[in-house]
Design an enzyme around this catalytic site. Structure first.
Site, PDB file in Angstrom:
ATOM      1  CB  SER A  11     -11.241  10.876  -4.306  1.00  0.00           C
ATOM      2  OG  SER A  11     -10.875  11.989  -5.124  1.00  0.00           O
ATOM      3  CG  ASP A  57     -14.869   7.394  -2.649  1.00  0.00           C
ATOM      4  OD1 ASP A  57     -14.738   7.465  -3.882  1.00  0.00           O
ATOM      5  OD2 ASP A  57     -15.102   6.327  -2.032  1.00  0.00           O
ATOM      6  CB  THR A  88     -16.680   6.074 -14.428  1.00  0.00           C
ATOM      7  OG1 THR A  88     -15.435   5.800 -13.766  1.00  0.00           O
ATOM      8  CG2 THR A  88     -16.489   5.925 -15.925  1.00  0.00           C
ATOM      9  CB  ALA A 141     -21.602   0.927  -8.706  1.00  0.00           C
TER      10      ALA A 141
HETATM   11  O1  LIG Z   1     -16.179   3.225  -6.531  1.00  0.00           O
HETATM   12  C1  LIG Z   1     -16.191   4.353  -7.029  1.00  0.00           C
HETATM   13  C2  LIG Z   1     -16.907   4.629  -8.358  1.00  0.00           C
HETATM   14  O2  LIG Z   1     -16.286   3.935  -9.373  1.00  0.00           O
HETATM   15  P1  LIG Z   1     -16.716   4.102 -10.903  1.00  0.00           P
HETATM   16  O3  LIG Z   1     -17.620   5.304 -11.036  1.00  0.00           O
HETATM   17  O4  LIG Z   1     -15.426   4.297 -11.634  1.00  0.00           O
HETATM   18  O5  LIG Z   1     -17.429   2.845 -11.295  1.00  0.00           O
HETATM   19  N1  LIG Z   1     -15.573   5.395  -6.393  1.00  0.00           N
HETATM   20  O6  LIG Z   1     -15.106   5.186  -5.144  1.00  0.00           O
HETATM   21  C3  LIG Z   1     -15.429   6.706  -7.051  1.00  0.00           C
HETATM   22  C4  LIG Z   1     -13.957   7.140  -7.174  1.00  0.00           C
HETATM   23  C5  LIG Z   1     -13.017   6.191  -7.857  1.00  0.00           C
HETATM   24  C6  LIG Z   1     -13.227   5.935  -9.345  1.00  0.00           C
HETATM   25  O7  LIG Z   1     -13.380   6.956 -10.178  1.00  0.00           O
HETATM   26 NA    NA Z   2     -16.672   5.421  -0.239  1.00  0.00          NA
HETATM   27 ZN   LIG Z   3     -14.440   3.200  -4.981  1.00  0.00          ZN
END
Ligand SMILES: O=C(COP(=O)(O)O)N(O)CCCCO
Ligand code: NA
Ligand SMILES: [Zn+2]
Length: 313
Positions: free
Chosen positions: A49, A88, A262, A218
Site C-alpha cells: 500500500s 495496492d 488481514t 478477501a
Molecule cells: O483488499 C485488500 C485486502 O483486504 P483484507 O486482507 O483486509 O481482507 N487490500 O487491498 C489489502 C490492504 C488493505 C486492507 O488491509
Molecule cells: Na490492488
Molecule cells: Zn483493497
C-alpha cells in the site's frame, strides 16, 4: 524470475484459477511469501500500500518504493517461480509515479471514491503513462462496503459495481485488470451477519469485460488463528472474513487476483504472541519472528491451494 503482474493474471484468467495478492510492510512477510510460493510451486504477487511504502522508506516515498523493488527483485531473481510487485490502492499521483519509476510490475489507481467519469479519466491517465513503460494497471469500480441485510436497495446500487459501466470503463481506459465491488470490505470485521457477495454482478462483469478481475477485502479471518491469538492475550471480538466456499465461488465466476492482508497480519501476531509468551528469555529478532513467519507461510500455502494456483508457476 521478476515478471509483469498481467502475465500471471492473464494465465490465471484463461485457466480459471486465482492468485493471492499478498501485502507486505517488512522483510519478514516477504520471507514467508517467497517460501510459500516455492513450497507450493505457485506464482507470487506481492503488493504494498502507499502506507507500506512510507513505512519502509521511514517517511520518504522514493526510498520506500526503491527499497521494496530491490528487496523483491533480489528474491525474484533467485527463485524458480514468477514474482510480481504491485502498488495496492494507489490514490496519489506522485506515489503512483514513484512506484512506476522504481520498477513496480503494476500499479492500482484507486479513484473509486469519485463519480464514474472522474474515475474513468484518472484511470485513463495512469494507464497511458504506465503502459508507455510496460507497467500494467488495476482500477476499482464501486466501493468496498459489506452488504448488510438491512441496507436499503438504493445504497446497494450506489456502492456495488454496475456491470454495464464496467464494460464502458474497461473499453475506454485500457485498464489491464479490474476490481469490481461486490460486497466485501477491508479489515477483520467484514460482516455483521452472514457473508454475502453479489455473484450475479460478478458474473456479468466477467462476461462484459473478459479481463482478469480482482477481489479486495478477501481475507477469511480463520477461526483457529483468531482463537490462537486470543489465547495469548489478543482481543479480536466479532472478527469475521470471507468463508472459503464463498472465495471458491468467486473464482468460479471470474476472480483471478485475491487481495489478502488481514489474514497475514492475524497469523503473524498470533505467532509472535505465542513465541514471546513461551520464550521469555529470547531477544534475537532472527528467532522471535520465526513462529510468526511460519504461521504466515502456512496461511498463504492454504490459500494458494484453495484458489487453485498451486503448481501453476
Ligand atoms: O483488499 C485488500 C485486502 O483486504 P483484507 O486482507 O483486509 O481482507 N487490500 O487491498 C489489502 C490492504 C488493505 C486492507 O488491509
Ligand atoms: Na490492488
Ligand atoms: Zn483493497
Amino acid at each position: 524470475p521478476y515478471v509483469n503482474t498481467k502475465d500471471i493474471l492473464e494465465k490465471a484468467s484463461k485457466e480459471g484459477y486465482a492468485v493471492p495478492a499478498l501485502n507486505i510492510n517488512n522483510l519478514e512477510f516477504l520471507h514467508a511469501i517467497i517460501d510459500a510460493g516455492i513450497e507450493e510451486n505457485a506464482p507470487i504477487i506481492i503488493e504494498t500500500s502507499e502506507g507500506a511504502i512510507k513505512y519502509a522508506g521511514n517517511g520518504d516515498i522514493r526510498r520506500g518504493a526503491q527499497l521494496f523493488v530491490s528487496m523483491v527483485r533480489a528474491f525474484a531473481n533467485t527463485v524458480p517461480v514468477p514474482v510480481a510487485l504491485h502498488l495496492d490502492h494507489g490514490k496519489h499521483f506522485n506515489i503512483i509515479m514513484e512506484a512506476i519509476k522504481a520498477g513496480y510490475s503494476s500499479v492500482m489507481i484507486d479513484a473509486s471514491e469519485y463519480p464514474f467519469e472522474k474515475n474513468l479519466e484518472e484511470t485513463k491517465k495512469i494507464v497511458e503513462i504506465a503502459h508507455s513503460v510496460g507497467v500494467s494497471v488495476e482500477a476499482e469500480l464501486g466501493r468496498l462496503v459489506g452488504i448488510e441485510d438491512n441496507v436499503v436497495v438504493a445504497e446497494h446500487e450506489a456502492v456495488l459495481v454496475d456491470p454495464n459501466e464496467a464494460k464502458e470503463f474497461v473499453e475506454n481506459t485500457g485498464v489491464d485488470f479490474l476490481a469490481p465491488a461486490i460486497g466485501t470490505s477491508h479489515g477483520a470485521f467484514k460482516f455483521k451477519g452472514e457473508a454475502k457477495l453479489d455473484f450475479d454482478r460478478l458474473k456479468k462483469v466477467k462476461e462484459l469485460t473478459g479481463i482478469p478481475l480482482v477481489l479486495h477485502g478477501a481475507s477469511s479471518v480463520p477461526e483457529d488463528i483468531v482463537k490462537l491469538a486470543e489465547s495469548y492475550g489478543a482481543n479480536f471480538k466479532g472478527a469475521k472474513g470471507v468463508p472459503s466456499d464463498i472465495l471458491k465461488k468467486a473464482v468460479k465466476f471470474g476472480i483471478n487476483k485475491v487481495n489478502t492482508d488481514t489474514d497475514l497480519r492475524m497469523a503473524y501476531v498470533a505467532g509472535l504472541r505465542e513465541f514471546l509468551t513461551n520464550n521469555p528469555g529470547e531477544f534475537d529478532p532472527r528467532k522471535y519472528f520465526k513462529t510468526a513467519k511460519e504461521y504466515v507461510k502456512e496461511v498463504i500455502k492454504a490459500r494458494m491451494r484453495l484458489l487453485g494456483c498451486s503448481n501453476k508457476a
